[in-house]
Design a protein around this motif. Structure first.
Motif, short mmCIF file in Angstrom:
data_model
loop_
_atom_site.label_atom_id
_atom_site.label_comp_id
_atom_site.label_asym_id
_atom_site.label_seq_id
_atom_site.Cartn_x
_atom_site.Cartn_y
_atom_site.Cartn_z
N LEU A 1 1.35 -17.54 0.98
CA LEU A 1 0.33 -17.50 0.18
C LEU A 1 1.80 -17.03 -0.54
CD1 LEU A 1 -1.88 -16.21 2.56
CD2 LEU A 1 -1.88 -17.45 1.14
N GLU B 1 0.32 -18.50 9.85
CA GLU B 1 -1.04 -19.46 9.33
C GLU B 1 -0.12 -19.98 8.66
OE1 GLU B 1 -4.40 -20.25 9.83
OE2 GLU B 1 -3.11 -19.58 11.49
N TYR C 1 -4.96 -10.06 9.76
CA TYR C 1 -4.19 -10.31 9.52
C TYR C 1 -3.13 -9.80 8.48
CZ TYR C 1 -5.79 -10.14 4.47
OH TYR C 1 -6.64 -9.56 3.67
N ARG D 1 0.09 -6.16 2.29
CA ARG D 1 -1.41 -6.08 2.74
C ARG D 1 -1.75 -7.04 3.86
NH1 ARG D 1 -3.65 -10.73 -1.88
NH2 ARG D 1 -2.58 -12.39 0.25
N PHE D 2 -3.02 -6.02 3.96
CA PHE D 2 -3.38 -6.63 5.87
C PHE D 2 -4.38 -5.99 5.65
CE2 PHE D 2 -2.71 -2.13 5.86
CZ PHE D 2 -3.56 -1.39 6.52
N TYR E 1 4.20 -13.95 3.64
CA TYR E 1 4.19 -15.55 5.41
C TYR E 1 2.76 -14.31 6.17
CZ TYR E 1 8.89 -18.04 4.98
OH TYR E 1 9.33 -18.21 5.00
N ARG E 2 1.87 -15.01 5.91
CA ARG E 2 0.24 -14.68 6.78
C ARG E 2 0.06 -14.49 8.68
NH1 ARG E 2 -5.86 -14.62 3.90
NH2 ARG E 2 -4.14 -12.78 3.15
N TYR E 3 0.57 -13.65 8.44
CA TYR E 3 0.50 -14.18 10.25
C TYR E 3 -0.86 -13.95 10.65
CZ TYR E 3 5.26 -14.69 9.63
OH TYR E 3 6.85 -15.16 10.17
N MET E 4 -2.33 -14.17 12.27
CA MET E 4 -3.03 -14.15 11.88
C MET E 4 -2.70 -13.79 13.61
SD MET E 4 -5.30 -16.23 9.85
CE MET E 4 -6.72 -15.35 9.97
N THR F 1 5.20 -5.21 5.49
CA THR F 1 4.41 -5.89 5.33
C THR F 1 3.38 -5.21 3.41
OG1 THR F 1 3.50 -5.84 7.43
CG2 THR F 1 1.72 -5.77 6.18
N ASP G 1 0.27 -9.78 5.59
CA ASP G 1 1.09 -10.65 4.70
C ASP G 1 2.07 -10.17 4.23
OD1 ASP G 1 -1.46 -12.15 4.15
OD2 ASP G 1 -1.78 -11.43 2.59
#
Length: 463
Positions: free
Chosen positions: A271, A268, A357, A369-370, A279-282, A367, A359
């Motif tokens: 950050l 996405e 999401y 943060r999630f 990298y933010r993945y959603m 990972t 992060d």
């Protein structure tokens, strides 16, 4: 004059060597960093990955929002649309128990059990576990879906049960004795003292691209719940880490036992998380889409009644996996069909609050943060044989609660992460820049000096 010329020539040689050394250090440094990351990402005792893998490095919380029914009598007596008001969060700390029965195997896999436990966190909650909530009676909804309706009506009337019940938050989440079924019931009963798994995952020792990828779950390398090879696949990791050196264009795959399926997440945005680029993945918006929109979901459509002949988007029937008639969706039916929102009032889907999401730090694949957000629903509808449902007008997918399982990198771990990985990378990059810049400046100035000396020498000779 000759001596000065020799100095400039020596300076140009030194500058060229320094510049070349800085350039050479780029691939060498990349190799050193790559080797270090790959070594530390392997799941074996002593590595950075293993320490974070065996026990969650940051606190993991589950926040619950329960839907409080404002007009239960009107629903039963007039067939009114349920008016809902969410109540929460009620927060519990989870995943605080280290993995158990950790066993390494020669084929570079490691198996383990994931213990379940929940500790209430009053300071992170809107109230006490004893707060009362009026919600759907999950026993009644269960017999509506699973039992002959004449038999179900007899069971309901003999026990004095109704479509809705008022219980404490603790009871609804973790269990109470149901008067109709004469046993313990709760949305997450049983939980404390239970286990998820066993899991078997690849350590990455022989192939770092496979690190943390699930080899089997519950002794199965593929599931049998969906009766389809594609939907029964167990793909990716458990979401806590991925293989190093991520590329933005490549989706991440992970398996969730909560929904009995694998899903993908797409890049996405980049950050900053405590000074670390992530990298933010959603989840794509079509993850729970109807087969008409996402043909890959055809094999997840197992109930024509629930999905209106596979046309309703936004819900996943996990009854074959969980053994109870539970429907999973995103909170507030985010990305779901409008008709589900029309049959219950009080929901307000919001992508910022209700999306899932991850992060992920792209070099290590960890990972950091999630937020995993899901909603638990059950179904009820009109029935001429079940007396309490005689006035109900529409088959309704009813939201009971939604949860946010979340964790984030803390300051101490962030400092350690930056010191052990990024400080080395920054130092190496600084050395490369200094060598290239200083070498280039020295080379250019020395060459200019040689030219000046040569020109003066030539002018002196002419004179």
């Amino acid at each position: 004059m000759n001596r000065l010329k020799c100095c400039f020539i020596a300076g140009s040689v030194i500058g060229a060597v320094a510049c070349a050394l800085g350039i050479i250090l780029i691939p060498v440094g990349d190799y050193v960093i790559g080797s270090t990351v790959k070594k530390e990402a392997v799941l074996e005792e002593g590595t950075t990955a293993y320490g974070n893998w065996i026990s969650a490095g940051a606190p993991v919380y589950r926040q619950f929002w329960l839907f409080n029914v404002q007009n239960p009598d009107e629903v039963l007596n007039n067939g009114s649309i349920p008016q809902l008001l969410q109540k929460g969060p009620y927060t519990y700390r989870t995943r605080f128990i280290p993995k158990e029965n950790v066993t390494f195997f020669p084929n570079h896999t490691v198996s383990f059990l994931l213990p379940s436990g929940a500790i209430f966190e009053p300071s992170m909650s809107v109230g006490a576990e004893e707060d009362m909530v009026t919600s759907l009676n999950i026993a009644v909804a269960g017999v509506y879906s699973l039992v002959n309706h004449k038999v179900a009506n007899m069971m309901i009337q003999l026990s004095g049960s109704s479509l809705f019940q008022t219980r404490t938050v603790k009871e609804l989440l973790w269990g109470y004795r149901d008067p109709m079924l004469k046993g313990q019931l709760g949305v997450f009963y049983p939980y404390n003292g239970t286990y998820d798994g066993p899991y078997s995952v690849f350590t990455g020792k022989d192939d770092i691209s496979k690190v943390s990828t699930i080899d089997s779950w519950n002794h199965m390398q593929s599931m049998s719940y969906w009766n389809n090879t594609y939907c029964d696949m167990i793909n990716g990791t458990d979401g806590s880490s991925f293989s190093p050196f991520l590329e933005k264009k490549t989706p991440l795959y992970f398996f969730s036992s909560d929904i009995c399926r694998s899903v993908s997440a797409v890049f996405e945005e980049s950050l900053d998380l405590k000074g670390i680029t992530v990298y933010r993945y959603m989840l794509p918006s079509n993850t729970f889409a109807s087969p008409a929109e996402n043909p890959d979901n055809q094999c997840y459509c197992i109930s024509n009644e629930t999905t209106r002949n596979c046309t309703v988007a936004g819900v996943l029937d996990v009854s074959t996996c969980k053994g109870t008639p539970v429907l999973i969706s995103l909170p507030h039916f985010l990305h779901g069909s409008k008709e589900m929102l029309d049959l219950v009032h009080g929901l307000n889907p919001n992508p910022e609050e209700h999306s899932t999401y991850l992060d992920v730090e792209p070099i290590t694949g960890f990972t950091l943060r999630f937020a995993k957000r899901l909603q638990v629903n059950m179904m009820y509808g009109p029935s001429k044989d079940i007396k309490i449902l005689n006035k109900v007008k529409q088959t309704t997918i009813f939201p009971i609660l939604w949860l946010n399982e979340t964790a984030a990198l803390d300051d101490e771990t962030a400092a350690m992460f930056k010191a052990e990985l990024f400080s080395r990378m920054d130092t190496l990059e600084l050395v490369q820049i200094v060598l290239i810049a200083a070498g280039a400046v020295m080379l250019v100035l020395s060459l200019i000096g040689v030219c000046v000396v040569k020109r003066r020498s030539h002018l002196s000779y002419v004179a």
